[in-house]
Design a protein around this motif. Structure first.
Motif, short mmCIF file in Angstrom:
data_model
loop_
_atom_site.label_atom_id
_atom_site.label_comp_id
_atom_site.label_asym_id
_atom_site.label_seq_id
_atom_site.Cartn_x
_atom_site.Cartn_y
_atom_site.Cartn_z
N GLY A 1 0.85 -1.89 -8.37
CA GLY A 1 0.70 -3.12 -7.61
C GLY A 1 1.57 -3.22 -6.38
O GLY A 1 1.14 -3.74 -5.34
N GLU A 2 2.81 -2.71 -6.46
CA GLU A 2 3.76 -2.86 -5.36
C GLU A 2 3.86 -1.60 -4.50
O GLU A 2 3.71 -1.65 -3.28
CB GLU A 2 5.14 -3.22 -5.91
CG GLU A 2 5.18 -4.56 -6.63
CD GLU A 2 6.53 -4.83 -7.29
OE1 GLU A 2 7.48 -4.06 -7.04
OE2 GLU A 2 6.63 -5.81 -8.06
N ALA A 3 4.11 -0.44 -5.14
CA ALA A 3 4.31 0.79 -4.35
C ALA A 3 3.02 1.21 -3.64
O ALA A 3 3.07 1.68 -2.50
CB ALA A 3 4.79 1.91 -5.27
N PHE A 4 1.88 1.03 -4.32
CA PHE A 4 0.61 1.46 -3.73
C PHE A 4 -0.29 0.29 -3.33
O PHE A 4 -1.41 0.51 -2.88
CB PHE A 4 -0.13 2.39 -4.70
CG PHE A 4 0.62 3.67 -4.99
CD1 PHE A 4 0.81 4.63 -4.00
CD2 PHE A 4 1.16 3.91 -6.25
CE1 PHE A 4 1.49 5.80 -4.25
CE2 PHE A 4 1.85 5.08 -6.51
CZ PHE A 4 2.03 6.04 -5.51
N ASN A 5 0.19 -0.92 -3.54
CA ASN A 5 -0.54 -2.12 -3.12
C ASN A 5 -1.98 -2.13 -3.62
O ASN A 5 -2.93 -2.42 -2.88
CB ASN A 5 -0.53 -2.23 -1.58
CG ASN A 5 -0.89 -3.62 -1.10
OD1 ASN A 5 -0.66 -4.61 -1.79
ND2 ASN A 5 -1.47 -3.70 0.09
N ALA A 6 -2.13 -1.81 -4.91
CA ALA A 6 -3.47 -1.74 -5.50
C ALA A 6 -3.52 -2.49 -6.82
O ALA A 6 -4.13 -2.03 -7.79
CB ALA A 6 -3.87 -0.28 -5.70
N ASN B 1 8.10 12.72 -2.97
CA ASN B 1 9.15 12.80 -1.95
C ASN B 1 8.59 12.82 -0.52
O ASN B 1 9.37 12.89 0.44
CB ASN B 1 10.03 14.03 -2.19
CG ASN B 1 11.07 13.79 -3.27
OD1 ASN B 1 12.02 13.05 -3.08
ND2 ASN B 1 10.86 14.41 -4.43
N GLN B 2 7.28 12.76 -0.38
CA GLN B 2 6.68 12.68 0.94
C GLN B 2 6.66 11.21 1.39
O GLN B 2 6.40 10.31 0.59
CB GLN B 2 5.27 13.24 0.93
CG GLN B 2 5.17 14.68 0.45
CD GLN B 2 6.13 15.61 1.17
OE1 GLN B 2 6.11 15.72 2.40
NE2 GLN B 2 6.99 16.28 0.41
N PRO B 3 6.90 10.95 2.66
CA PRO B 3 6.96 9.55 3.12
C PRO B 3 5.63 8.83 3.07
O PRO B 3 5.59 7.60 3.07
CB PRO B 3 7.45 9.69 4.57
CG PRO B 3 7.09 11.09 4.98
CD PRO B 3 7.20 11.91 3.74
N GLY C 1 10.55 1.18 -6.15
CA GLY C 1 9.50 0.95 -5.16
C GLY C 1 8.73 2.19 -4.81
O GLY C 1 7.81 2.14 -3.99
N THR C 2 9.07 3.34 -5.44
CA THR C 2 8.34 4.60 -5.22
C THR C 2 8.06 5.26 -6.56
O THR C 2 8.53 4.81 -7.62
CB THR C 2 9.17 5.57 -4.36
OG1 THR C 2 10.23 6.12 -5.15
CG2 THR C 2 9.76 4.88 -3.13
N ALA C 3 7.31 6.37 -6.52
CA ALA C 3 7.01 7.14 -7.73
C ALA C 3 8.05 8.21 -8.02
O ALA C 3 7.90 8.98 -8.97
CB ALA C 3 5.63 7.78 -7.60
N ARG C 4 9.12 8.27 -7.22
CA ARG C 4 10.11 9.35 -7.40
C ARG C 4 10.80 9.33 -8.76
O ARG C 4 10.92 10.40 -9.38
CB ARG C 4 11.15 9.30 -6.27
CG ARG C 4 10.65 9.89 -4.95
CD ARG C 4 11.79 10.07 -3.96
NE ARG C 4 12.38 8.80 -3.57
CZ ARG C 4 11.95 8.07 -2.55
NH1 ARG C 4 10.93 8.49 -1.82
NH2 ARG C 4 12.54 6.93 -2.23
N PRO C 5 11.30 8.18 -9.24
CA PRO C 5 11.97 8.21 -10.56
C PRO C 5 11.05 8.71 -11.67
O PRO C 5 11.47 9.50 -12.53
CB PRO C 5 12.38 6.75 -10.78
CG PRO C 5 12.49 6.18 -9.40
CD PRO C 5 11.40 6.85 -8.62
N LEU C 6 9.80 8.29 -11.65
CA LEU C 6 8.86 8.72 -12.68
C LEU C 6 8.58 10.21 -12.58
O LEU C 6 8.61 10.94 -13.58
CB LEU C 6 7.55 7.93 -12.55
CG LEU C 6 6.40 8.35 -13.48
CD1 LEU C 6 6.81 8.17 -14.93
CD2 LEU C 6 5.14 7.58 -13.16
#
Length: 421
Positions: free
Chosen positions: A258-263, A317-319, A384-389
């Motif tokens: 919902g937040e990181a990918f706004n979906a 890790n890509q912006p 706010g990103t998928a990096r930790p996962l």
């Protein structure tokens, strides 16, 4: 799938005739839907976390405690039912677990503040642990070896339908009823239906000769044995680690999508795609595992999982990471878990037919507490990103491989094994 009748063990025919009979197909469906009660209790509430948090004053990532408290306490509670089930039978202990699940679902629907709801969810998870811990013991009462892996894979095929559709059901209840409390009412109703089915159809699978006294030294000895045997402990810890990554996704999925990918509007569909991939993989595993063996299939899947997790970390890790790179890779790794979970669990239960309840409890405890603890940590690290996962998925998979190598003394891809008695 075979549909021959499963009686209550090696008992005299006259006694067995008085007991309810159940086909293999019905047993698989029943065990799958019992385990699915927990998935429904977790995943159906995910679309309502925002509404729930706003209504009860929860802030930030604390909303994830609704999921994490249940999972962690279910893991702790899993220590309890196995030994009682080895003494009194599988049916009575299942009814206690179902009763707790139903009663606490109703209590959660009436909660008036966030802290109370988290406490009630923790109690619910602890008390309902029987419906997580006992299905593998019931299956182990009947079969072992790669045949058990086949049956557990079929159970997971059905079980995983529920996580695939539970968020959609929860979203539908939320839109129709306009209140998250009705989702907990639906959990209670599902529990009642399952309790009736178990009461009318499930025979007692524990053989009289396998009943174990309720004596603390005996319980501790059996559980210690099931957690210290070298040939199985690596599989228990390995599955705990890789499923910790899965729990991390479940905990943070609503915020991540919902937040990181706004979906956010696509959340039920995306969750269904990922869970559906895992279900298809379990079905595929059930078709091949007796031919190739649980070890060969799961070891190959673990290596591929590591490769996919590495790709996830690179993209994370890509912006400009997009939803359309995240979802296929996440679905791929959830599919690979379909070739890992049931096989690891079956291998870990192989030596413990005569203490299946205690072994299932101890292994479920270790698997769930470790996995849920890791999942809660991963979810709480959401930034706010998928990096930790992605980082967690790669690390846990590599550690899982190390533990499996320990159990197998460095030799992977073992031969298929016949049904163990």
């Amino acid at each position: 799938m075979r549909t021959e009748q499963l009686a209550t063990g090696e008992r005299p025919r006259a006694e067995a005739a008085k007991r309810p009979q159940i086909s293999e197909r019905s047993l698989i469906w029943m065990m799958a839907l019992l385990m699915a009660l927990n998935a429904f209790g977790i995943d159906s509430i995910l679309p309502a976390l925002d509404n729930l948090a706003n209504a009860l004053g929860a802030e930030g990532n604390s909303r994830q405690f609704i999921v994490g408290a249940y999972l962690i306490c279910a893991g702790i509670g899993a220590l309890v039912p196995g030994s009682f089930a080895d003494r009194y039978g599988r049916r009575p202990v299942l009814f206690v677990g179902l009763g707790v699940y139903i009663a606490l679902s109703i209590a959660c629907s009436l909660a008036t503040d966030f802290t109370t709801l988290v406490v009630l969810r923790a109690i619910q998870g602890f008390g309902a642990a029987a419906i997580i811990a006992l299905p593998p013991a019931i299956i182990r009462d009947r079969v072992g070896g790669d045949k058990m892996a086949r049956m557990m894979s079929l159970i997971f095929v059905i079980f995983l339908i529920v996580p695939a559709i539970a968020p959609t059901i929860g979203q539908g209840i939320l839109e129709i009823a306009g209140n998250w409390r009705w989702i907990f009412a639906a959990m209670a109703a599902a529990g009642v239906v399952m309790a009736i089915w178990v009461y009318t159809s499930l025979p007692e699978t524990l053989h009289e000769d396998d009943r174990v006294p309720i004596r603390l030294p005996v319980i501790v000895r059996n559980m210690r044995h099931s957690l210290t045997l070298r040939e199985t402990i690596g599989y228990t810890l390995g599955s705990a680690l890789v499923f910790g990554g899965l729990f991390g996704f479940i905990n943070s999925s609503q915020q991540l999508i919902g937040e990181a990918f706004n979906a956010g509007d696509l959340f039920p569909l995306i969750f269904a795609m990922c869970a559906g991939a895992m279900s298809i993989a379990n079905w595929s595993n059930s078709r091949i595992v007796e031919r190739f063996g649980a070890r060969r299939v799961s070891h190959a899947a673990l290596f591929i999982f590591i490769a996919v997790a590495a790709a996830q970390l690179w993209f994370a890790n890509q912006p400009d990471e997009s939803l359309w790179t995240f979802v296929p890779l996440m679905a791929a790794n959830m599919a690979l878990l379909g070739f890992i979970g049931a096989n690891f669990g079956s291998i870990a239960m192989e030596p413990f037919k005569h203490i299946a309840g205690a072994a299932s409890s101890a292994q479920s405890f270790l698997r769930l507490t470790t996995g849920a603890g890791l999942g809660a940590l991963i979810g709480f690290m959401y930034d706010g990103t998928a990096r930790p996962l992605a980082t967690a998925l790669l690390i846990t998979a590599v550690l899982s491989l190390i533990f499996v190598l320990f159990s197998e003394k460095g030799e992977l891809f073992g031969e298929p094994r016949p049904e163990a008695q």
